[in-house]
Design a protein around this motif. Structure first.
Motif, PDB file in Angstrom:
ATOM      1  N   LEU A 180       0.824  -1.209   0.000  1.00  0.00           N
ATOM      2  CA  LEU A 180       0.000   0.000   0.000  1.00  0.00           C
ATOM      3  C   LEU A 180       0.859   1.260   0.000  1.00  0.00           C
ATOM      4  O   LEU A 180       0.537   2.230  -0.685  1.00  0.00           O
ATOM      5  CB  LEU A 180      -0.938   0.018   1.204  1.00  0.00           C
ATOM      6  CG  LEU A 180      -2.222  -0.769   1.045  1.00  0.00           C
ATOM      7  CD1 LEU A 180      -2.987  -0.804   2.357  1.00  0.00           C
ATOM      8  CD2 LEU A 180      -3.082  -0.155  -0.046  1.00  0.00           C
ATOM      9  N   GLU A 181       1.931   1.258   0.762  1.00  0.00           N
ATOM     10  CA  GLU A 181       2.812   2.429   0.792  1.00  0.00           C
ATOM     11  C   GLU A 181       3.393   2.690  -0.587  1.00  0.00           C
ATOM     12  O   GLU A 181       3.462   3.826  -1.037  1.00  0.00           O
ATOM     13  CB  GLU A 181       3.929   2.231   1.827  1.00  0.00           C
ATOM     14  CG  GLU A 181       4.740   3.470   2.110  1.00  0.00           C
ATOM     15  CD  GLU A 181       5.868   3.691   1.129  1.00  0.00           C
ATOM     16  OE1 GLU A 181       6.294   4.848   0.976  1.00  0.00           O
ATOM     17  OE2 GLU A 181       6.337   2.715   0.507  1.00  0.00           O
ATOM     18  N   ALA A 182       3.787   1.635  -1.289  1.00  0.00           N
ATOM     19  CA  ALA A 182       4.381   1.787  -2.619  1.00  0.00           C
ATOM     20  C   ALA A 182       3.364   2.278  -3.646  1.00  0.00           C
ATOM     21  O   ALA A 182       3.700   3.068  -4.527  1.00  0.00           O
ATOM     22  CB  ALA A 182       4.979   0.456  -3.074  1.00  0.00           C
ATOM     23  N   SER A 183       2.122   1.824  -3.540  1.00  0.00           N
ATOM     24  CA  SER A 183       1.130   2.183  -4.552  1.00  0.00           C
ATOM     25  C   SER A 183       0.325   3.432  -4.212  1.00  0.00           C
ATOM     26  O   SER A 183      -0.032   4.191  -5.106  1.00  0.00           O
ATOM     27  CB  SER A 183       0.175   1.014  -4.788  1.00  0.00           C
ATOM     28  OG  SER A 183      -0.604   0.781  -3.629  1.00  0.00           O
ATOM     29  N   SER A 184       0.042   3.648  -2.922  1.00  0.00           N
ATOM     30  CA  SER A 184      -0.871   4.731  -2.542  1.00  0.00           C
ATOM     31  C   SER A 184      -0.322   5.691  -1.499  1.00  0.00           C
ATOM     32  O   SER A 184      -0.999   6.650  -1.148  1.00  0.00           O
ATOM     33  CB  SER A 184      -2.175   4.126  -2.017  1.00  0.00           C
ATOM     34  OG  SER A 184      -2.746   3.281  -2.986  1.00  0.00           O
ATOM     35  N   SER A 217      -1.137   3.379   6.514  1.00  0.00           N
ATOM     36  CA  SER A 217      -1.391   3.620   7.936  1.00  0.00           C
ATOM     37  C   SER A 217      -2.883   3.516   8.256  1.00  0.00           C
ATOM     38  O   SER A 217      -3.279   2.907   9.257  1.00  0.00           O
ATOM     39  CB  SER A 217      -0.852   4.995   8.321  1.00  0.00           C
ATOM     40  OG  SER A 217      -0.971   5.217   9.695  1.00  0.00           O
ATOM     41  N   ALA A 218      -3.710   4.081   7.404  1.00  0.00           N
ATOM     42  CA  ALA A 218      -5.157   4.016   7.615  1.00  0.00           C
ATOM     43  C   ALA A 218      -5.664   2.579   7.523  1.00  0.00           C
ATOM     44  O   ALA A 218      -6.476   2.141   8.344  1.00  0.00           O
ATOM     45  CB  ALA A 218      -5.871   4.899   6.595  1.00  0.00           C
ATOM     46  N   GLN A 219      -5.209   1.840   6.538  1.00  0.00           N
ATOM     47  CA  GLN A 219      -5.644   0.454   6.366  1.00  0.00           C
ATOM     48  C   GLN A 219      -5.253  -0.407   7.557  1.00  0.00           C
ATOM     49  O   GLN A 219      -6.006  -1.267   7.994  1.00  0.00           O
ATOM     50  CB  GLN A 219      -5.050  -0.138   5.079  1.00  0.00           C
ATOM     51  CG  GLN A 219      -5.418  -1.581   4.828  1.00  0.00           C
ATOM     52  CD  GLN A 219      -6.899  -1.779   4.575  1.00  0.00           C
ATOM     53  OE1 GLN A 219      -7.536  -0.972   3.918  1.00  0.00           O
ATOM     54  NE2 GLN A 219      -7.465  -2.841   5.111  1.00  0.00           N
TER      55      GLN A 219
END
Length: 61
Positions: free
Chosen positions: A17-21, A27-29
């Motif tokens: 998620l960090e890499a894509s968004s 952190s939220a997820q």
């Protein structure tokens, strides 16, 4: 052994998620109150190395 899958899975999700968004989405997820927690514990750091292709090909000759 299944207990070990939880942290590994969460770290994988955080890293992807960090890499894509971005770290905010990761952190939220993951439900973290701070992006610093996500960065420090749940995002795999990438390792970059110089291109040593020609040097390594010399071993094959």
């Amino acid at each position: 052994m299944l207990w070990a899958l939880g942290p590994t899975f969460r770290k994988t999700v955080g890293t992807l998620l960090e890499a894509s968004s971005g770290v905010a989405a990761a952190s939220a997820q993951l439900g973290h109150s701070s992006e610093n927690v996500t960065r420090k514990h749940y995002v795999q750091k990438t390792h970059e190395a110089p291109d040593n292709t020609s040097l390594l090909e010399a071993f094959g000759n």
